[in-house]
Design a protein around this motif. Structure first.
Motif, PDB file in Angstrom:
ATOM      1  N   LEU A 125       0.878  -1.174   0.000  1.00  0.00           N
ATOM      2  CA  LEU A 125       0.000   0.000   0.000  1.00  0.00           C
ATOM      3  C   LEU A 125       0.912   1.219   0.000  1.00  0.00           C
ATOM      4  CD1 LEU A 125      -2.728   1.512   0.583  1.00  0.00           C
ATOM      5  CD2 LEU A 125      -2.231   1.199   3.001  1.00  0.00           C
ATOM      6  N   ILE A 126       0.832   2.050  -1.030  1.00  0.00           N
ATOM      7  CA  ILE A 126       1.673   3.250  -1.022  1.00  0.00           C
ATOM      8  C   ILE A 126       0.862   4.468  -0.590  1.00  0.00           C
ATOM      9  CG2 ILE A 126       3.503   2.510  -2.577  1.00  0.00           C
ATOM     10  CD1 ILE A 126       2.066   3.869  -4.868  1.00  0.00           C
ATOM     11  N   LEU A 127       1.504   5.254   0.271  1.00  0.00           N
ATOM     12  CA  LEU A 127       0.809   6.430   0.823  1.00  0.00           C
ATOM     13  C   LEU A 127       1.639   7.681   0.635  1.00  0.00           C
ATOM     14  CD1 LEU A 127       0.683   3.969   3.236  1.00  0.00           C
ATOM     15  CD2 LEU A 127      -1.160   5.467   3.921  1.00  0.00           C
ATOM     16  N   THR A 128       0.935   8.778   0.523  1.00  0.00           N
ATOM     17  CA  THR A 128       1.571  10.100   0.547  1.00  0.00           C
ATOM     18  C   THR A 128       0.715  10.952   1.482  1.00  0.00           C
ATOM     19  OG1 THR A 128       0.166  10.884  -1.247  1.00  0.00           O
ATOM     20  CG2 THR A 128       2.310   9.966  -1.874  1.00  0.00           C
ATOM     21  N   GLY A 129       1.223  12.093   1.893  1.00  0.00           N
ATOM     22  CA  GLY A 129       0.327  13.103   2.430  1.00  0.00           C
ATOM     23  C   GLY A 129      -0.485  13.587   1.239  1.00  0.00           C
ATOM     24  N   GLU A 130      -1.345  14.564   1.436  1.00  0.00           N
ATOM     25  CA  GLU A 130      -2.166  14.989   0.302  1.00  0.00           C
ATOM     26  C   GLU A 130      -1.640  16.297  -0.273  1.00  0.00           C
ATOM     27  OE1 GLU A 130      -6.333  14.545   0.619  1.00  0.00           O
ATOM     28  OE2 GLU A 130      -6.200  12.684   1.758  1.00  0.00           O
ATOM     29  N   SER A 131      -0.595  16.184  -1.101  1.00  0.00           N
ATOM     30  CA  SER A 131      -0.081  17.366  -1.777  1.00  0.00           C
ATOM     31  C   SER A 131       0.107  17.044  -3.256  1.00  0.00           C
ATOM     32  CB  SER A 131       1.261  17.787  -1.174  1.00  0.00           C
ATOM     33  OG  SER A 131       1.849  18.775  -1.992  1.00  0.00           O
ATOM     34  N   LYS A 132      -0.825  17.541  -4.050  1.00  0.00           N
ATOM     35  CA  LYS A 132      -0.765  17.232  -5.478  1.00  0.00           C
ATOM     36  C   LYS A 132       0.423  17.933  -6.135  1.00  0.00           C
ATOM     37  CE  LYS A 132      -3.995  16.133  -9.116  1.00  0.00           C
ATOM     38  NZ  LYS A 132      -5.352  16.174  -9.611  1.00  0.00           N
ATOM     39  N   SER A 133       0.873  19.047  -5.535  1.00  0.00           N
ATOM     40  CA  SER A 133       2.003  19.745  -6.156  1.00  0.00           C
ATOM     41  C   SER A 133       3.330  19.056  -5.838  1.00  0.00           C
ATOM     42  CB  SER A 133       2.043  21.208  -5.692  1.00  0.00           C
ATOM     43  OG  SER A 133       2.106  21.249  -4.290  1.00  0.00           O
ATOM     44  N   LYS A 134       3.494  18.590  -4.592  1.00  0.00           N
ATOM     45  CA  LYS A 134       4.758  17.941  -4.214  1.00  0.00           C
ATOM     46  C   LYS A 134       4.831  16.486  -4.693  1.00  0.00           C
ATOM     47  CE  LYS A 134       7.070  20.962  -1.445  1.00  0.00           C
ATOM     48  NZ  LYS A 134       6.205  21.845  -0.725  1.00  0.00           N
ATOM     49  N   THR A 135       3.694  15.804  -4.645  1.00  0.00           N
ATOM     50  CA  THR A 135       3.684  14.405  -5.104  1.00  0.00           C
ATOM     51  C   THR A 135       2.638  14.257  -6.217  1.00  0.00           C
ATOM     52  OG1 THR A 135       2.221  13.959  -3.216  1.00  0.00           O
ATOM     53  CG2 THR A 135       4.495  13.274  -2.980  1.00  0.00           C
ATOM     54  N   PRO A 136       2.943  14.812  -7.395  1.00  0.00           N
ATOM     55  CA  PRO A 136       1.966  14.765  -8.492  1.00  0.00           C
ATOM     56  C   PRO A 136       1.780  13.334  -9.006  1.00  0.00           C
ATOM     57  CG  PRO A 136       4.063  15.643  -9.254  1.00  0.00           C
ATOM     58  CD  PRO A 136       4.197  15.456  -7.781  1.00  0.00           C
ATOM     59  N   ILE A 137       0.775  13.163  -9.849  1.00  0.00           N
ATOM     60  CA  ILE A 137       0.496  11.833 -10.422  1.00  0.00           C
ATOM     61  C   ILE A 137       1.742  11.279 -11.106  1.00  0.00           C
ATOM     62  CG2 ILE A 137      -0.980  10.559 -12.027  1.00  0.00           C
ATOM     63  CD1 ILE A 137      -2.851  11.809 -10.300  1.00  0.00           C
ATOM     64  N   SER A 138       2.488  12.170 -11.792  1.00  0.00           N
ATOM     65  CA  SER A 138       3.674  11.700 -12.536  1.00  0.00           C
ATOM     66  C   SER A 138       4.673  11.049 -11.577  1.00  0.00           C
ATOM     67  CB  SER A 138       4.323  12.876 -13.277  1.00  0.00           C
ATOM     68  OG  SER A 138       4.604  13.908 -12.350  1.00  0.00           O
ATOM     69  N   TYR A 139       4.850  11.632 -10.380  1.00  0.00           N
ATOM     70  CA  TYR A 139       5.770  11.055  -9.394  1.00  0.00           C
ATOM     71  C   TYR A 139       5.244   9.696  -8.914  1.00  0.00           C
ATOM     72  CZ  TYR A 139       7.808  10.297  -4.735  1.00  0.00           C
ATOM     73  OH  TYR A 139       8.403   9.733  -3.629  1.00  0.00           O
ATOM     74  N   ILE A 140       3.941   9.640  -8.648  1.00  0.00           N
ATOM     75  CA  ILE A 140       3.369   8.370  -8.156  1.00  0.00           C
ATOM     76  C   ILE A 140       3.510   7.287  -9.238  1.00  0.00           C
ATOM     77  CG2 ILE A 140       1.225   7.258  -7.369  1.00  0.00           C
ATOM     78  CD1 ILE A 140       0.642  10.073  -6.068  1.00  0.00           C
ATOM     79  N   LYS A 141       3.293   7.696 -10.501  1.00  0.00           N
ATOM     80  CA  LYS A 141       3.452   6.725 -11.595  1.00  0.00           C
ATOM     81  C   LYS A 141       4.882   6.198 -11.669  1.00  0.00           C
ATOM     82  CE  LYS A 141       1.794   7.724 -15.775  1.00  0.00           C
ATOM     83  NZ  LYS A 141       1.258   8.606 -16.835  1.00  0.00           N
ATOM     84  N   ASP A 142       5.831   7.100 -11.504  1.00  0.00           N
ATOM     85  CA  ASP A 142       7.247   6.674 -11.545  1.00  0.00           C
ATOM     86  C   ASP A 142       7.542   5.693 -10.410  1.00  0.00           C
ATOM     87  OD1 ASP A 142       7.708   8.214 -13.746  1.00  0.00           O
ATOM     88  OD2 ASP A 142       8.572   9.921 -12.641  1.00  0.00           O
ATOM     89  N   CYS A 143       6.999   5.985  -9.232  1.00  0.00           N
ATOM     90  CA  CYS A 143       7.210   5.081  -8.090  1.00  0.00           C
ATOM     91  C   CYS A 143       6.591   3.715  -8.380  1.00  0.00           C
ATOM     92  CB  CYS A 143       6.589   5.656  -6.814  1.00  0.00           C
ATOM     93  SG  CYS A 143       7.412   7.147  -6.232  1.00  0.00           S
ATOM     94  N   VAL A 144       5.379   3.737  -8.961  1.00  0.00           N
ATOM     95  CA  VAL A 144       4.686   2.474  -9.255  1.00  0.00           C
ATOM     96  C   VAL A 144       5.514   1.632 -10.232  1.00  0.00           C
ATOM     97  CG1 VAL A 144       2.624   1.494 -10.382  1.00  0.00           C
ATOM     98  CG2 VAL A 144       2.385   3.335  -8.712  1.00  0.00           C
ATOM     99  N   LYS A 145       6.141   2.307 -11.204  1.00  0.00           N
ATOM    100  CA  LYS A 145       6.969   1.559 -12.172  1.00  0.00           C
ATOM    101  C   LYS A 145       8.085   0.816 -11.452  1.00  0.00           C
ATOM    102  CE  LYS A 145       6.089   4.505 -16.050  1.00  0.00           C
ATOM    103  NZ  LYS A 145       6.465   5.850 -16.458  1.00  0.00           N
ATOM    104  N   VAL A 146       8.678   1.450 -10.448  1.00  0.00           N
ATOM    105  CA  VAL A 146       9.746   0.797  -9.675  1.00  0.00           C
ATOM    106  C   VAL A 146       9.156  -0.351  -8.851  1.00  0.00           C
ATOM    107  CG1 VAL A 146      11.429   1.124  -7.818  1.00  0.00           C
ATOM    108  CG2 VAL A 146      11.083   2.944  -9.507  1.00  0.00           C
ATOM    109  N   LEU A 147       8.043  -0.073  -8.195  1.00  0.00           N
ATOM    110  CA  LEU A 147       7.464  -1.052  -7.270  1.00  0.00           C
ATOM    111  C   LEU A 147       6.941  -2.302  -7.975  1.00  0.00           C
ATOM    112  CD1 LEU A 147       5.636   1.516  -4.982  1.00  0.00           C
ATOM    113  CD2 LEU A 147       7.605   0.119  -4.358  1.00  0.00           C
ATOM    114  N   LYS A 148       6.537  -2.116  -9.246  1.00  0.00           N
ATOM    115  CA  LYS A 148       6.019  -3.255 -10.020  1.00  0.00           C
ATOM    116  C   LYS A 148       7.028  -4.402 -10.125  1.00  0.00           C
ATOM    117  CE  LYS A 148       3.986  -2.870 -14.071  1.00  0.00           C
ATOM    118  NZ  LYS A 148       3.562  -2.272 -15.335  1.00  0.00           N
ATOM    119  N   LYS A 149       8.301  -4.037 -10.046  1.00  0.00           N
ATOM    120  CA  LYS A 149       9.333  -5.074 -10.164  1.00  0.00           C
ATOM    121  C   LYS A 149       9.321  -6.001  -8.941  1.00  0.00           C
ATOM    122  CE  LYS A 149      12.635  -1.865 -11.147  1.00  0.00           C
ATOM    123  NZ  LYS A 149      14.003  -1.440 -11.048  1.00  0.00           N
ATOM    124  N   TYR A 150       8.763  -5.513  -7.837  1.00  0.00           N
ATOM    125  CA  TYR A 150       8.856  -6.261  -6.576  1.00  0.00           C
ATOM    126  C   TYR A 150       7.512  -6.765  -6.047  1.00  0.00           C
ATOM    127  CZ  TYR A 150      13.443  -4.100  -6.594  1.00  0.00           C
ATOM    128  OH  TYR A 150      14.709  -3.702  -6.961  1.00  0.00           O
TER     129      TYR A 150
END
Ligand code: SF4
Length: 367
Positions: A125-150
């Motif tokens: 389960l990945i969590l962030t605080g709620e800041s769309k500017s600091k953790t935009p969708i693009s950042y979450i997508k990049d993280c998901v790409k890494v996490l998919k490997k594991y």
């Protein structure tokens, strides 16, 4: 249509009179029913039902075995960041709290992922605080790409999104969504969400439905127990789950029952929810929607979680840390709240096996 219309139907309902008129006989008849309607569910949340928790527990255990067997999915949360643009009265990440703020780089995400995957977990389960500017969708997508490997299953618990944005994350590899309304009572919602985009009650309330429309496989909802009268809040949570399940038959719905925990800040206007109350909520939900999942987090103590398992729990977190980088870094950030059950993944798995339950590390694979 939106769940808001359903909420409005019960917003001014006279809960006190309903509860006063609920008899022991009503409760026993309700427990014996094969299918409960909304008012049956509300009866099971009444003070009268407190005298019949044993009978409710026996039925809940039976239904849980029928729908889920003796298996419990294990997962762990990973905090990607704790930046937040909201001012929630009950949370350490509140923008005005002076805490250490941090956001993982993609390299750090990979290190966290490697460490967690050594425990054998395949659900994250990945969590962030709620800041769309600091953790935009693009950042979450990049993280998901890494996490998919594991990991095989990636659930998000982030700020509410538009339907297309959920679709974007599903294409990147996300399959599940957790989003809590926190408090269904609209007036209290306005009071505890002092400032920030989270003040938009309707946008949050409709987020699980946007998740269903975007074809999330599984959606978890809940309220933060302690912010308002638990009987009414649990009723609204159950109605919300029922509304979603009735409209989106292909989505797996689950409930979480988080109780407010110690945190940075000083929100004092709490409504007590004791262990017995939490058990009642869980049993009422199970009897109302036997096929829905129930998730009990490490906010609850080890012994309490153990005792809840036969009553209908389907999902447990394990090896939990609520700090950004908590699974690998020594210079972690401030945590969102204090956890209570601090056991490792293997300790939780062993204790489940001792109880005759099978810890499930993986029940899903992306094709
Ligand atoms: S509850 Fe969520 S939105 Fe509110 S301050 Fe905490 S992290 Fe931010």
């Amino acid at each position: 249509m939106s769940f808001y219309n359903e909420y409005l139907k019960y917003k001014d309902f006279d809960f006190d009179s309903f509860f006063k008129n609920t008899t022991d006989e009503d409760i026993l008849n309700t427990i014996n029913k094969d299918k409960l309607d909304k008012f049956d569910f509300l009866r099971l949340l009444s003070p009268t039902a407190e005298k019949h928790l044993e009978q409710m527990a026996a039925k809940s255990n039976k239904l849980s075995l029928q729908h889920f067997g003796k298996s419990i999915i294990l997962y762990t949360p990973m905090y990607l960041a704790n930046h937040c643009s909201n001012k929630c009265a009950y949370c350490s990440f509140n923008v005005e709290n002076d805490i250490d703020r941090k956001q993982l780089t993609l390299e750090e995400v990979e290190i966290e992922a490697k460490n967690i995957s050594k425990t054998g977990l395949k659900h994250i389960l990945i969590l962030t605080g709620e800041s769309k500017s600091k953790t935009p969708i693009s950042y979450i997508k990049d993280c998901v790409k890494v996490l998919k490997k594991y990991f095989d299953s990636i659930c998000i618990e982030i700020y509410p999104l538009e339907e297309d944005e959920y679709k974007e994350l599903i294409s990147a590899g996300v399959d599940s969504l957790t989003i809590y309304q926190e408090v269904y009572n609209e007036d209290i919602y306005d009071k505890v969400h002092i400032a920030g985009p989270k003040k938009n009650y309707r946008f949050r309330l409709d987020a699980p439905e946007r998740g269903c429309k975007s074809k999330m496989r599984s959606i978890g909802i809940g309220c933060l127990l302690g912010l308002y009268d638990f009987r009414i809040e649990a009723f609204m949570t159950g109605l919300h789950g029922y509304y979603l399940q009735s409209k989106y038959l292909d989505v797996s719905i689950s409930f979480s029952l988080p109780r407010i925990r110690p945190h940075v800040g000083s929100f004092m206007d709490l409504h007590d929810v004791n262990d017995k109350n939490l058990v009642q909520i869980m049993l009422a939900l199970k009897l109302f929607m036997p096929y829905a999942g129930i998730n009990i987090s490490t906010r609850e103590s080890e012994s309490f979680r153990e005792n809840l398992i036969p009553l209908g729990v389907t999902k447990l977190s394990a090896g939990v840390c609520t700090e950004v980088g908590g699974h690998s870094q020594s210079n972690k950030s401030s945590s969102q709240f204090e956890i209570s059950d601090t056991r490792s993944v293997s300790e939780v798995a062993i204790s489940l096996e001792r109880k005759g339950y099978q810890p499930i590390f993986k029940d899903w694979v992306h094709i």
